[in-house]
Design a protein around this motif. Structure first.
Motif, PDB file in Angstrom:
ATOM      1  N   GLU A  86      30.333 -77.956 -47.642  1.00  0.00           N
ATOM      2  CA  GLU A  86      30.303 -78.469 -46.236  1.00  0.00           C
ATOM      3  C   GLU A  86      30.595 -77.258 -45.218  1.00  0.00           C
ATOM      4  N   SER A  87      29.980 -77.383 -44.189  1.00  0.00           N
ATOM      5  CA  SER A  87      30.342 -76.278 -43.009  1.00  0.00           C
ATOM      6  C   SER A  87      31.202 -76.700 -42.403  1.00  0.00           C
ATOM      7  N   THR A  88      32.131 -75.845 -41.856  1.00  0.00           N
ATOM      8  CA  THR A  88      33.223 -75.826 -40.983  1.00  0.00           C
ATOM      9  C   THR A  88      32.916 -74.987 -39.659  1.00  0.00           C
ATOM     10  N   ASP A  89      31.627 -74.714 -39.367  1.00  0.00           N
ATOM     11  CA  ASP A  89      31.182 -73.965 -38.220  1.00  0.00           C
ATOM     12  C   ASP A  89      30.024 -74.710 -37.716  1.00  0.00           C
ATOM     13  N   SER A  90      29.782 -74.588 -36.373  1.00  0.00           N
ATOM     14  CA  SER A  90      28.319 -75.194 -35.936  1.00  0.00           C
ATOM     15  C   SER A  90      27.212 -74.278 -35.925  1.00  0.00           C
ATOM     16  N   PRO A  91      26.274 -74.730 -35.806  1.00  0.00           N
ATOM     17  CA  PRO A  91      24.821 -73.901 -35.830  1.00  0.00           C
ATOM     18  C   PRO A  91      24.952 -72.729 -34.645  1.00  0.00           C
ATOM     19  N   GLU A  92      25.497 -73.200 -33.372  1.00  0.00           N
ATOM     20  CA  GLU A  92      25.329 -72.406 -32.341  1.00  0.00           C
ATOM     21  C   GLU A  92      26.469 -71.175 -32.531  1.00  0.00           C
ATOM     22  N   ALA A  93      27.539 -71.592 -33.324  1.00  0.00           N
ATOM     23  CA  ALA A  93      28.347 -70.525 -33.260  1.00  0.00           C
ATOM     24  C   ALA A  93      27.917 -69.434 -34.350  1.00  0.00           C
ATOM     25  N   ALA A  94      26.876 -69.721 -35.174  1.00  0.00           N
ATOM     26  CA  ALA A  94      26.438 -69.048 -36.217  1.00  0.00           C
ATOM     27  C   ALA A  94      25.144 -68.312 -35.583  1.00  0.00           C
ATOM     28  N   LEU A  95      24.712 -68.455 -34.399  1.00  0.00           N
ATOM     29  CA  LEU A  95      23.392 -68.081 -34.029  1.00  0.00           C
ATOM     30  C   LEU A  95      23.309 -66.669 -34.010  1.00  0.00           C
ATOM     31  N   GLU A  96      24.179 -65.814 -33.318  1.00  0.00           N
ATOM     32  CA  GLU A  96      24.230 -64.588 -33.264  1.00  0.00           C
ATOM     33  C   GLU A  96      24.280 -63.894 -34.653  1.00  0.00           C
ATOM     34  N   ALA A  97      25.047 -64.368 -35.622  1.00  0.00           N
ATOM     35  CA  ALA A  97      24.810 -63.959 -37.025  1.00  0.00           C
ATOM     36  C   ALA A  97      23.357 -64.229 -37.668  1.00  0.00           C
ATOM     37  N   ALA A  98      22.908 -65.433 -37.383  1.00  0.00           N
ATOM     38  CA  ALA A  98      21.654 -65.691 -37.726  1.00  0.00           C
ATOM     39  C   ALA A  98      20.475 -64.813 -37.357  1.00  0.00           C
ATOM     40  N   GLN A  99      20.630 -64.216 -35.957  1.00  0.00           N
ATOM     41  CA  GLN A  99      19.706 -63.287 -35.394  1.00  0.00           C
ATOM     42  C   GLN A  99      19.973 -61.964 -36.324  1.00  0.00           C
ATOM     43  N   GLU A 100      21.064 -61.688 -36.400  1.00  0.00           N
ATOM     44  CA  GLU A 100      21.450 -60.365 -36.989  1.00  0.00           C
ATOM     45  C   GLU A 100      20.854 -60.206 -38.453  1.00  0.00           C
ATOM     46  N   LEU A 101      20.838 -61.408 -39.194  1.00  0.00           N
ATOM     47  CA  LEU A 101      20.486 -61.268 -40.738  1.00  0.00           C
ATOM     48  C   LEU A 101      18.849 -61.580 -40.608  1.00  0.00           C
TER      49      LEU A 101
END
Length: 264
Positions: free
Chosen positions: A140-155
């Motif tokens: 289960e995620s404890t974070d939101s997709p928007e909170a992970a956006l910057e990390a997703a872009q870097e990845l």
């Protein structure tokens, strides 16, 4: 996101019936196989190390899902991912529950070095894989997709691929472009294996759509549209699961063209 491209992606999938090699967890094999069959793809579950690399090289696309990983399947995953890359086959990494457990987190880091075509996970998994989070609560995620956006872009920039973050609104990025896919239903989170099956759907679309971003968005839209249709008729999670498979079969290119997809 071009509606015409989404329509074409849906049509191409149905026309080509891609063979999707699934190295996935034991909990979700059946629903993943059924979801792939429902969208018009052909699933195969080959996780023996002696066969995994050989099969990945001839399959249309490969899914690597870390849900119930152990030493033998970890070896098979490495072999399949490497063979997929060397043979030009697209492959999807679903880093289930990374961050909280050392073995799977180290395996996921190794697999990232092999440059998955798409990384698909929830926000906590993507944050952990990018090195900026500690993972969620199990699957289960404890974070939101928007909170992970910057990390997703870097990845995405690191892998030269696509990263898709699942949530109430899915976020898909290639490191520069960002597309959000709305719709779906909370009942997806109460159906065992729906998220893992999405990884297989992404792999199927990657095998048949020319543009990787379009393929990934189309896969997420397909699953979301089917979830909306199923939820409208379901009495609860049990009936939803069956109705969702029926709805996956019913989604076509025209439905994809009208999906809730927003580029930014």
């Amino acid at each position: 996101m071009d509606a015409t491209a989404l329509r074409a992606a849906g049509t191409a999938l149905r026309d080509s019936a891609p063979l999707v090699h699934c190295l996935t967890n034991t909990v979700v094999q059946t629903i993943t196989a059924n979801a792939l069959l429902a969208i018009g793809a052909a699933p195969a579950m080959v996780d023996e190390p002696a066969e995994a690399g050989e099969f990945a090289a001839v399959a249309s696309a490969v899914l690597v899902n870390l849900g119930t990983v152990h030493q033998r399947t970890a070896e098979a995953m490495r072999l399949a991912a490497r063979a997929a890359g060397e043979s030009g086959r697209p492959w999807v990494l679903d880093p289930v529950a990374v961050g909280g457990l050392t073995f799977r987190t180290e395996l996921a880091a190794d697999l990232v070095q092999l440059r998955p075509t798409v990384v698909r996970g929830n926000a906590s998994e993507v944050l952990a894989l990018a090195g900026t989070g500690n993972g969620g609560r199990g699957v289960e995620s404890t974070d939101s997709p928007e909170a992970a956006l910057e990390a997703a872009q870097e990845l995405a920039r690191r892998t030269l691929g696509i990263v898709a973050v699942s949530g109430p609104v899915d976020v898909v990025t290639d490191g520069e472009r960002v597309v959000r896919v709305g719709g779906g239903s909370p009942l997806l989170t109460r159906t065992t294996g729906a998220g893992c099956a999405l990884g297989g759907v992404v792999a199927a679309y990657l095998a048949t759509a020319g543009d990787l971003m379009t393929a990934t968005v189309a896969a997420h839209a397909h699953v979301a549209l089917a979830a909306e249709a199923a939820a409208a008729r379901a009495a609860g999670p049990g009936t939803f699961a069956a109705l969702w498979l029926d709805a996956l079969d019913a989604v076509d290119g025209d439905a994809l063209a009208a999906a809730d997809v927003r580029a930014s």
